[in-house]
Design a protein around this motif. Structure first.
Motif, PDB file in Angstrom:
ATOM      1  N   THR A   1     -85.421 -54.076  44.487  1.00 42.38           N
ATOM      2  CA  THR A   1     -86.627 -53.245  44.558  1.00 42.38           C
ATOM      3  C   THR A   1     -86.728 -52.270  43.392  1.00 42.38           C
ATOM      4  O   THR A   1     -87.780 -52.136  42.759  1.00 42.38           O
ATOM      5  CB  THR A   1     -86.650 -52.462  45.887  1.00 42.38           C
ATOM      6  OG1 THR A   1     -86.628 -53.392  46.967  1.00 42.38           O
ATOM      7  CG2 THR A   1     -87.902 -51.600  45.986  1.00 42.38           C
ATOM      8  N   ARG A   2     -85.639 -51.564  43.076  1.00 42.42           N
ATOM      9  CA  ARG A   2     -85.702 -50.581  41.994  1.00 42.42           C
ATOM     10  C   ARG A   2     -85.962 -51.233  40.653  1.00 42.42           C
ATOM     11  O   ARG A   2     -86.763 -50.727  39.849  1.00 42.42           O
ATOM     12  CB  ARG A   2     -84.394 -49.778  41.936  1.00 42.42           C
ATOM     13  CG  ARG A   2     -84.491 -48.559  41.015  1.00 42.42           C
ATOM     14  CD  ARG A   2     -83.256 -47.714  41.101  1.00 42.42           C
ATOM     15  NE  ARG A   2     -82.087 -48.362  40.513  1.00 42.42           N
ATOM     16  CZ  ARG A   2     -80.877 -47.828  40.484  1.00 42.42           C
ATOM     17  NH1 ARG A   2     -80.670 -46.634  41.036  1.00 42.42           N
ATOM     18  NH2 ARG A   2     -79.868 -48.471  39.936  1.00 42.42           N
ATOM     19  N   LEU A   3     -85.337 -52.377  40.398  1.00 39.49           N
ATOM     20  CA  LEU A   3     -85.579 -53.081  39.148  1.00 39.49           C
ATOM     21  C   LEU A   3     -87.013 -53.584  39.090  1.00 39.49           C
ATOM     22  O   LEU A   3     -87.670 -53.505  38.048  1.00 39.49           O
ATOM     23  CB  LEU A   3     -84.601 -54.245  39.003  1.00 39.49           C
ATOM     24  CG  LEU A   3     -84.752 -55.111  37.747  1.00 39.49           C
ATOM     25  CD1 LEU A   3     -84.611 -54.265  36.492  1.00 39.49           C
ATOM     26  CD2 LEU A   3     -83.719 -56.235  37.747  1.00 39.49           C
TER      27      LEU A   3
ATOM     28  N   GLY B   1     -79.098 -47.750  36.807  1.00 44.26           N
ATOM     29  CA  GLY B   1     -78.941 -46.344  37.122  1.00 44.26           C
ATOM     30  C   GLY B   1     -78.373 -45.550  35.958  1.00 44.26           C
ATOM     31  O   GLY B   1     -78.644 -45.845  34.787  1.00 44.26           O
ATOM     32  N   LEU B   2     -77.579 -44.549  36.259  1.00 39.64           N
ATOM     33  CA  LEU B   2     -77.001 -43.668  35.240  1.00 39.64           C
ATOM     34  C   LEU B   2     -75.585 -44.075  34.846  1.00 39.64           C
ATOM     35  O   LEU B   2     -74.868 -43.309  34.213  1.00 39.64           O
ATOM     36  CB  LEU B   2     -76.996 -42.226  35.743  1.00 39.64           C
ATOM     37  CG  LEU B   2     -78.384 -41.587  35.939  1.00 39.64           C
ATOM     38  CD1 LEU B   2     -78.240 -40.204  36.559  1.00 39.64           C
ATOM     39  CD2 LEU B   2     -79.124 -41.506  34.611  1.00 39.64           C
ATOM     40  N   THR B   3     -75.191 -45.301  35.207  1.00 39.94           N
ATOM     41  CA  THR B   3     -73.854 -45.769  34.871  1.00 39.94           C
ATOM     42  C   THR B   3     -73.626 -45.733  33.364  1.00 39.94           C
ATOM     43  O   THR B   3     -74.445 -46.214  32.594  1.00 39.94           O
ATOM     44  CB  THR B   3     -73.653 -47.214  35.386  1.00 39.94           C
ATOM     45  OG1 THR B   3     -73.958 -47.239  36.790  1.00 39.94           O
ATOM     46  CG2 THR B   3     -72.227 -47.673  35.163  1.00 39.94           C
ATOM     47  N   SER B   4     -72.529 -45.164  32.956  1.00 43.75           N
ATOM     48  CA  SER B   4     -72.065 -45.115  31.557  1.00 43.75           C
ATOM     49  C   SER B   4     -72.863 -44.177  30.666  1.00 43.75           C
ATOM     50  O   SER B   4     -72.592 -44.108  29.468  1.00 43.75           O
ATOM     51  CB  SER B   4     -72.060 -46.518  30.932  1.00 43.75           C
ATOM     52  OG  SER B   4     -71.198 -47.371  31.644  1.00 43.75           O
ATOM     53  N   TRP B   5     -73.823 -43.425  31.197  1.00 42.86           N
ATOM     54  CA  TRP B   5     -74.589 -42.535  30.335  1.00 42.86           C
ATOM     55  C   TRP B   5     -73.737 -41.372  29.814  1.00 42.86           C
ATOM     56  O   TRP B   5     -74.064 -40.778  28.786  1.00 42.86           O
ATOM     57  CB  TRP B   5     -75.803 -41.980  31.086  1.00 42.86           C
ATOM     58  CG  TRP B   5     -76.921 -42.976  31.174  1.00 42.86           C
ATOM     59  CD1 TRP B   5     -77.131 -43.885  32.156  1.00 42.86           C
ATOM     60  CD2 TRP B   5     -77.973 -43.162  30.225  1.00 42.86           C
ATOM     61  NE1 TRP B   5     -78.255 -44.639  31.890  1.00 42.86           N
ATOM     62  CE2 TRP B   5     -78.793 -44.209  30.699  1.00 42.86           C
ATOM     63  CE3 TRP B   5     -78.326 -42.550  29.014  1.00 42.86           C
ATOM     64  CZ2 TRP B   5     -79.913 -44.658  30.018  1.00 42.86           C
ATOM     65  CZ3 TRP B   5     -79.458 -42.996  28.340  1.00 42.86           C
ATOM     66  CH2 TRP B   5     -80.238 -44.039  28.843  1.00 42.86           C
ATOM     67  N   ARG B   6     -72.642 -41.037  30.532  1.00 47.65           N
ATOM     68  CA  ARG B   6     -71.830 -39.907  30.094  1.00 47.65           C
ATOM     69  C   ARG B   6     -70.705 -40.308  29.147  1.00 47.65           C
ATOM     70  O   ARG B   6     -69.946 -39.453  28.711  1.00 47.65           O
ATOM     71  CB  ARG B   6     -71.233 -39.209  31.329  1.00 47.65           C
ATOM     72  CG  ARG B   6     -72.294 -38.557  32.212  1.00 47.65           C
ATOM     73  CD  ARG B   6     -71.659 -37.814  33.365  1.00 47.65           C
ATOM     74  NE  ARG B   6     -72.661 -37.165  34.192  1.00 47.65           N
ATOM     75  CZ  ARG B   6     -72.396 -36.433  35.267  1.00 47.65           C
ATOM     76  NH1 ARG B   6     -71.127 -36.256  35.648  1.00 47.65           N
ATOM     77  NH2 ARG B   6     -73.375 -35.882  35.965  1.00 47.65           N
TER      78      ARG B   6
ATOM     79  N   VAL C   1     -72.860 -51.209  29.804  1.00 51.45           N
ATOM     80  CA  VAL C   1     -72.645 -50.704  31.159  1.00 51.45           C
ATOM     81  C   VAL C   1     -71.524 -51.475  31.834  1.00 51.45           C
ATOM     82  O   VAL C   1     -70.723 -50.903  32.597  1.00 51.45           O
ATOM     83  CB  VAL C   1     -73.953 -50.793  31.969  1.00 51.45           C
ATOM     84  CG1 VAL C   1     -73.707 -50.472  33.441  1.00 51.45           C
ATOM     85  CG2 VAL C   1     -74.989 -49.830  31.393  1.00 51.45           C
ATOM     86  N   ARG C   2     -71.437 -52.775  31.578  1.00 45.05           N
ATOM     87  CA  ARG C   2     -70.352 -53.572  32.153  1.00 45.05           C
ATOM     88  C   ARG C   2     -68.986 -53.084  31.705  1.00 45.05           C
ATOM     89  O   ARG C   2     -68.046 -52.989  32.499  1.00 45.05           O
ATOM     90  CB  ARG C   2     -70.522 -55.041  31.743  1.00 45.05           C
ATOM     91  CG  ARG C   2     -71.473 -55.836  32.617  1.00 45.05           C
ATOM     92  CD  ARG C   2     -71.361 -57.300  32.267  1.00 45.05           C
ATOM     93  NE  ARG C   2     -72.128 -58.141  33.165  1.00 45.05           N
ATOM     94  CZ  ARG C   2     -72.116 -59.474  33.097  1.00 45.05           C
ATOM     95  NH1 ARG C   2     -71.384 -60.092  32.170  1.00 45.05           N
ATOM     96  NH2 ARG C   2     -72.830 -60.190  33.948  1.00 45.05           N
ATOM     97  N   ALA C   3     -68.885 -52.801  30.402  1.00 42.43           N
ATOM     98  CA  ALA C   3     -67.611 -52.343  29.843  1.00 42.43           C
ATOM     99  C   ALA C   3     -67.935 -51.386  28.700  1.00 42.43           C
ATOM    100  O   ALA C   3     -68.183 -51.827  27.575  1.00 42.43           O
ATOM    101  CB  ALA C   3     -66.775 -53.521  29.343  1.00 42.43           C
TER     102      ALA C   3
ATOM    103  N   VAL D   1     -85.514 -46.443  28.573  1.00 43.98           N
ATOM    104  CA  VAL D   1     -84.896 -45.591  29.587  1.00 43.98           C
ATOM    105  C   VAL D   1     -85.353 -46.008  30.977  1.00 43.98           C
ATOM    106  O   VAL D   1     -84.547 -46.113  31.911  1.00 43.98           O
ATOM    107  CB  VAL D   1     -85.231 -44.111  29.315  1.00 43.98           C
ATOM    108  CG1 VAL D   1     -84.791 -43.233  30.486  1.00 43.98           C
ATOM    109  CG2 VAL D   1     -84.563 -43.642  28.027  1.00 43.98           C
ATOM    110  N   ALA D   2     -86.656 -46.270  31.141  1.00 47.24           N
ATOM    111  CA  ALA D   2     -87.174 -46.662  32.450  1.00 47.24           C
ATOM    112  C   ALA D   2     -86.563 -47.977  32.910  1.00 47.24           C
ATOM    113  O   ALA D   2     -86.126 -48.111  34.062  1.00 47.24           O
ATOM    114  CB  ALA D   2     -88.699 -46.775  32.391  1.00 47.24           C
TER     115      ALA D   2
END
Length: 510
Positions: A303-305, A217-222, A176-178, A209-210
């Protein structure tokens, strides 16, 4: 190579295992490069503590002797309950077999895999830029986690799968970082291995996934590499699950004859919160359980994490119930929920960090945190007690070396999972010229050197009658070597007497 579905899946899993292990080493080296010298020393000390405790704990070969044939002597095993461990064992065996000259290398390799989980926890949390007051206490709590220490060189399937799950989490965080192909493929292969270890472990990719979504989040999933990694994991886990359910020798549907009863009679309803490993005082010290609950609602974790990690911890505890007629009385039962413990450790550390930030006095902060961490170690003396099954295994292994070459050993045989079935693989593994035959397959006529072994399971209180034959009571047997073993239950082996008597006896001397 036999061209079967199991053989094809095994080859694929071995390739995935090799890439995931290389990727795991790359993740650790990458994180080490960004650390200060003191942090590197702390990480080395953490791993040394984690490994030492896991090697010191007594090894009880319950799942290993049942599920390790592909890793030990059968190069092309069937699916049985999972091929993930067979692939893992065949990949790492050449590197670890030299440590010891007998069967104990199989314990060592699982212990080494389990000892890396705290290191990977540190890597994942540091990559996510989590507070140091959460990172290091979380890894330390898991390093001394009572059920994980007990099982880290015993449970053949769940623990390497847990290690691969955390390799996938850390590799994905770097991706996700790079976004790059290598960390994405490491993630995909690691999760393919984790989800193919055992039928229950098919939940691990969903746990990933969770946790990954909660963290980033959805970063880099695409990214194309991300899509390839997801498809790789999905294809391997689906193919392996299909083979286990429809093409293997094990019938998992035997556990689902009454799905409604499986839920209404879930041990959570029957035995309460104690059936959740992360809250059961037999495994988790009460201060740590309280800190875990606190860590769900407060602390420096975003909070989300925090919510995502809580979902993983509680979800794994609920989705992997303890199926047992002994109501949670044996340590081995925790192997079904041990995957929840690293996530619970993160929550507990988050709760301790909240306490640290609330207390205004420095000395009081240090005292409170130290006391909580020390309380976790109070579970360890119970965890280090060897089981009867473990003691019997070592008695058999050590005695076999003293028996005359060419002898035939007659042993009992049963179908239930109620103790140590005679380890027939030991003579070839130890290069001993001994033959083994179950009493049901023996012709009954001794020839040359013939020896009878009386199992500890002959003293198990079975519900459907005696476990063993009446051969000793109808024949005159001369003792060779006997032993009185401690009565300590492992899974289903509830012995009726103490101590538990076992021995080798002459049927006919050479």
């Amino acid at each position: 190579m036999p061209f079967t579905l199991a053989a094809v899946v095994l080859v694929i899993l071995k390739l995935c295992t090799a890439l995931a292990l290389v990727g795991g080493a790359w993740v650790i080296v990458t994180v080490l490069r960004g650390m200060q010298p003191r942090e590197r020393a702390s990480l080395a000390a953490l791993f040394a503590l984690s490994l030492a405790m896991r090697l010191y704990a007594p090894a009880s070969p319950h799942d290993i002797y049942n599920r390790a044939d592909g890793a030990m002597w059968n190069p092309w095993p069937d699916f049985d309950r999972g091929l993930g461990f067979a692939a893992f064992g065949q990949v790492v065996q050449p590197w670890l077999a030299a440590w010891r000259a007998d069967d104990l290398w199989i314990y060592d390799r699982v212990a080494v895999a389990g000892a890396f989980v705290p290191v990977l926890m540190v890597a994942w949390l540091i990559i996510l830029d989590v507070s140091a007051w959460v990172v290091w206490p979380a890894a330390l709590l898991f390093a001394i986690s009572s059920p994980h220490v007990r099982l880290s060189h015993t449970d053949a399937q769940q623990l390497p799968a847990l290690t691969f799950l955390w390799i996938g989490l850390a590799a994905w965080a770097l991706h996700v970082r790079a976004p790059r192909w290598f960390p994405a493929l490491v993630t995909g292969t690691a999760l393919a291995c984790a989800g193919s270890a055992r039928l229950e472990c098919v939940t691990f990719p969903f746990v990933f996934v969770a946790a990954a979504f909660a963290a980033q989040g959805l970063t880099s999933w695409r990214h194309r590499a991300s899509i390839a990694a997801v498809l790789l994991c999905f294809a391997v886990v689906t193919l392996h699950t299909y083979g286990m359910v429809f093409a293997g020798t094990w019938n998992p549907f035997e556990y689902t004859d009454n799905p409604n009863a499986n839920w209404t009679q879930h041990n959570l309803w029957l035995y309460g919160y104690r059936q959740l490993l992360i809250f059961d005082p037999a495994y988790t010290a009460p201060p740590i359980a309280i800190a875990t609950v606190l860590g769900m609602v407060a602390g420096p974790l975003p909070t989300r994490l925090r919510m995502g990690v809580a979902l993983c911890a509680v979800g794994l505890s609920l989705s992997m119930p303890v199926w047992s007629p002994v109501d949670g009385a044996a340590f081995s039962l925790s192997r079904y929920q041990v995957a929840a413990t690293p996530f619970a450790a993160v929550l507990a550390a988050n709760g301790l960090a909240a306490v640290y930030l609330w207390i205004p006095f420095g000395w009081a902060r240090v005292t409170a945190i130290t006391a909580a961490l020390a309380s976790s170690a109070t579970r360890l003396p119970m965890a280090f007690e060897p089981s009867t099954l473990s003691a019997e295994y070592h008695f058999i292994r050590d005695t076999l070396r003293t028996l005359p070459p060419g002898c035939t050993i007659v042993h009992e045989w049963w179908t239930n999972d109620q103790g140590l079935m005679f380890p027939t693989w030991l003579p070839p593994l130890l290069n001993l010229q001994l033959n083994t035959v179950s009493i049901r397959d023996w012709c009954g006529e001794p020839a040359g050197c013939t020896i009878y072994y009386r199992d500890a399971s002959c003293l198990v209180g079975a519900h459907d009658g005696p476990m063993c034959s009446d051969y000793p009571s109808t024949h005159t047997l001369e003792p060779i070597v006997e032993a009185d073993l401690p009565r300590r239950q492992w899974v289903y082996d509830q012995y009726t007497v103490s101590p538990v008597h076992v021995g080798f006896y002459w049927i006919q001397k050479p």
